[in-house]
Design a protein around this motif. Structure first.
Motif, PDB file in Angstrom:
ATOM      1  N   ARG A   4       2.741   4.736  11.427  1.00 53.40           N
ATOM      2  CA  ARG A   4       1.316   4.579  11.716  1.00 53.40           C
ATOM      3  C   ARG A   4       1.127   4.960  13.171  1.00 53.40           C
ATOM      4  O   ARG A   4       1.528   4.231  14.074  1.00 53.40           O
ATOM      5  CB  ARG A   4       0.877   3.147  11.415  1.00 53.40           C
ATOM      6  N   LYS A  71     -12.077   2.702   8.000  1.00 56.83           N
ATOM      7  CA  LYS A  71     -11.589   1.723   7.031  1.00 56.83           C
ATOM      8  C   LYS A  71     -11.491   2.357   5.640  1.00 56.83           C
ATOM      9  O   LYS A  71     -10.474   2.255   4.966  1.00 56.83           O
ATOM     10  CB  LYS A  71     -12.527   0.515   6.986  1.00 56.83           C
ATOM     11  N   GLN A  75      -8.084   3.416   3.292  1.00 58.34           N
ATOM     12  CA  GLN A  75      -7.867   2.811   1.977  1.00 58.34           C
ATOM     13  C   GLN A  75      -7.462   3.837   0.930  1.00 58.34           C
ATOM     14  O   GLN A  75      -7.055   3.471  -0.170  1.00 58.34           O
ATOM     15  CB  GLN A  75      -9.128   2.081   1.509  1.00 58.34           C
ATOM     16  N   GLU A  80      -1.440   5.062   2.462  1.00 62.58           N
ATOM     17  CA  GLU A  80      -0.828   3.754   2.208  1.00 62.58           C
ATOM     18  C   GLU A  80       0.436   3.546   3.042  1.00 62.58           C
ATOM     19  O   GLU A  80       0.694   2.465   3.538  1.00 62.58           O
ATOM     20  CB  GLU A  80      -0.499   3.631   0.716  1.00 62.58           C
ATOM     21  N   LEU A 101      -7.896  -4.798  11.133  1.00 66.35           N
ATOM     22  CA  LEU A 101      -7.754  -4.150   9.822  1.00 66.35           C
ATOM     23  C   LEU A 101      -6.284  -4.039   9.418  1.00 66.35           C
ATOM     24  O   LEU A 101      -5.906  -4.353   8.290  1.00 66.35           O
ATOM     25  CB  LEU A 101      -8.399  -2.760   9.899  1.00 66.35           C
ATOM     26  N   LEU A 102      -5.453  -3.612  10.348  1.00 68.33           N
ATOM     27  CA  LEU A 102      -4.034  -3.434  10.032  1.00 68.33           C
ATOM     28  C   LEU A 102      -3.359  -4.794   9.825  1.00 68.33           C
ATOM     29  O   LEU A 102      -2.535  -4.951   8.920  1.00 68.33           O
ATOM     30  CB  LEU A 102      -3.327  -2.632  11.135  1.00 68.33           C
ATOM     31  N   THR A 103      -3.714  -5.751  10.650  1.00 68.63           N
ATOM     32  CA  THR A 103      -3.124  -7.092  10.510  1.00 68.63           C
ATOM     33  C   THR A 103      -3.400  -7.651   9.111  1.00 68.63           C
ATOM     34  O   THR A 103      -2.525  -8.237   8.482  1.00 68.63           O
ATOM     35  CB  THR A 103      -3.702  -8.050  11.580  1.00 68.63           C
ATOM     36  N   GLU A 104      -4.628  -7.420   8.656  1.00 72.87           N
ATOM     37  CA  GLU A 104      -5.009  -7.864   7.307  1.00 72.87           C
ATOM     38  C   GLU A 104      -4.056  -7.329   6.253  1.00 72.87           C
ATOM     39  O   GLU A 104      -3.809  -7.956   5.238  1.00 72.87           O
ATOM     40  CB  GLU A 104      -6.398  -7.282   6.997  1.00 72.87           C
ATOM     41  N   HIS A 105      -3.559  -6.124   6.506  1.00 71.33           N
ATOM     42  CA  HIS A 105      -2.658  -5.473   5.546  1.00 71.33           C
ATOM     43  C   HIS A 105      -1.189  -5.665   5.911  1.00 71.33           C
ATOM     44  O   HIS A 105      -0.311  -5.034   5.330  1.00 71.33           O
ATOM     45  CB  HIS A 105      -2.982  -3.985   5.439  1.00 71.33           C
ATOM     46  N   THR A 107       0.352  -4.686   8.537  1.00 73.67           N
ATOM     47  CA  THR A 107       0.940  -3.523   9.206  1.00 73.67           C
ATOM     48  C   THR A 107       0.458  -3.479  10.656  1.00 73.67           C
ATOM     49  O   THR A 107      -0.280  -4.357  11.098  1.00 73.67           O
ATOM     50  CB  THR A 107       0.554  -2.207   8.496  1.00 73.67           C
TER      51      THR A 107
END
Ligand code: ADP
Length: 196
Positions: A4, A71, A75, A80, A101-105, A107
């Motif tokens: 990333r 965002k 997605q 991914e 956003l990344l923390t949510e996933h 990453t």
């Protein structure tokens, strides 16, 4: 492997070219917010209609719009396992949004590649390009102004990632392959090795 990444670099440093190469070698999409906005403008989408006047005036598209756009792009299935962002984040608000956003996933950004190059050399390059392409609006003054704006706007973004030790400086002067090799070497030094 997953990566990333973010790439930043001054006008004339060949950022777009290197972005495409890095993305291809890692097997990840290169995502340029500028390109996405231009495509939307060309297609006359509602987003394009909103963005056009701002872009024409040389202003930023508001964070709210830009963040939503990124965002939804992140997605998509091809992003991914990684992505290379070009032209985003550009404001501290965008850095914060991307972090969340990344923390949510689960990453995070792995590295920020910063192409560095002597300003005078870049001015020379851009003036030559302007001459070759007959772009008389690109004068030394406007080019230097753009460089100054770039430096001012990029500094806080690079500082934010620099505090986390994520910024990788790469000498951006040289042939396309040469610079590309330097980027690969710098990234593999951080455990980020291209797969392709
Ligand atoms: P430049 O021509 O400055 O290299 P880009 O091609 O990356 O810029 O983007 C073109 C225009 O799209 C910008 O001037 C701005 O209006 C808009 N834009 C692109 N990325 C962003 C962003 N991250 N935040 C806000 N606006 C953006």
């Amino acid at each position: 492997m997953s990566a990333r990444l973010i790439i930043v670099g001054p006008p004339g440093a060949g950022k777009g070219t290197q972005a495409g190469r890095i993305a291809a070698s890692f097997g990840i999409p290169a995502i340029s917010t500028g390109d996405i906005f231009r495509k939307n403008v060309a297609e006359g989408t509602p987003l394009g209609v909103q963005a056009k006047a701002l872009m024409d005036a040389g202003e930023y598209v508001p964070d709210s719009l830009t963040n939503e756009l990124v965002k939804s792009r992140l997605q998509e299935p091809d992003a991914e396992h990684g992505f290379l962002l070009d032209g985003y984040p550009r404001t501290v608000g965008q850095v914060e949004y991307l972090d969340a956003l990344l923390t949510e996933h689960g990453t995070a950004i792995d590295a920020v590649v910063q192409l560095v190059a002597d300003q005078d050399v870049l001015v020379g390059r851009l003036l030559k390009r302007a001459e070759d392409q007959g772009r008389s609006d690109d004068t030394e003054e406007t080019i230097r102004r753009r460089q100054q704006v770039y430096a001012e706007q990029t500094a806080p973004i690079v500082a934010a990632y620099g505090e986390r030790g994520l910024v990788v400086d790469v000498d951006g002067l040289g042939g396309i392959d040469e610079v590309g090799d330097r980027i690969q070497t710098a990234l593999s030094g951080r455990g980020l090795s291209a797969t392709v």
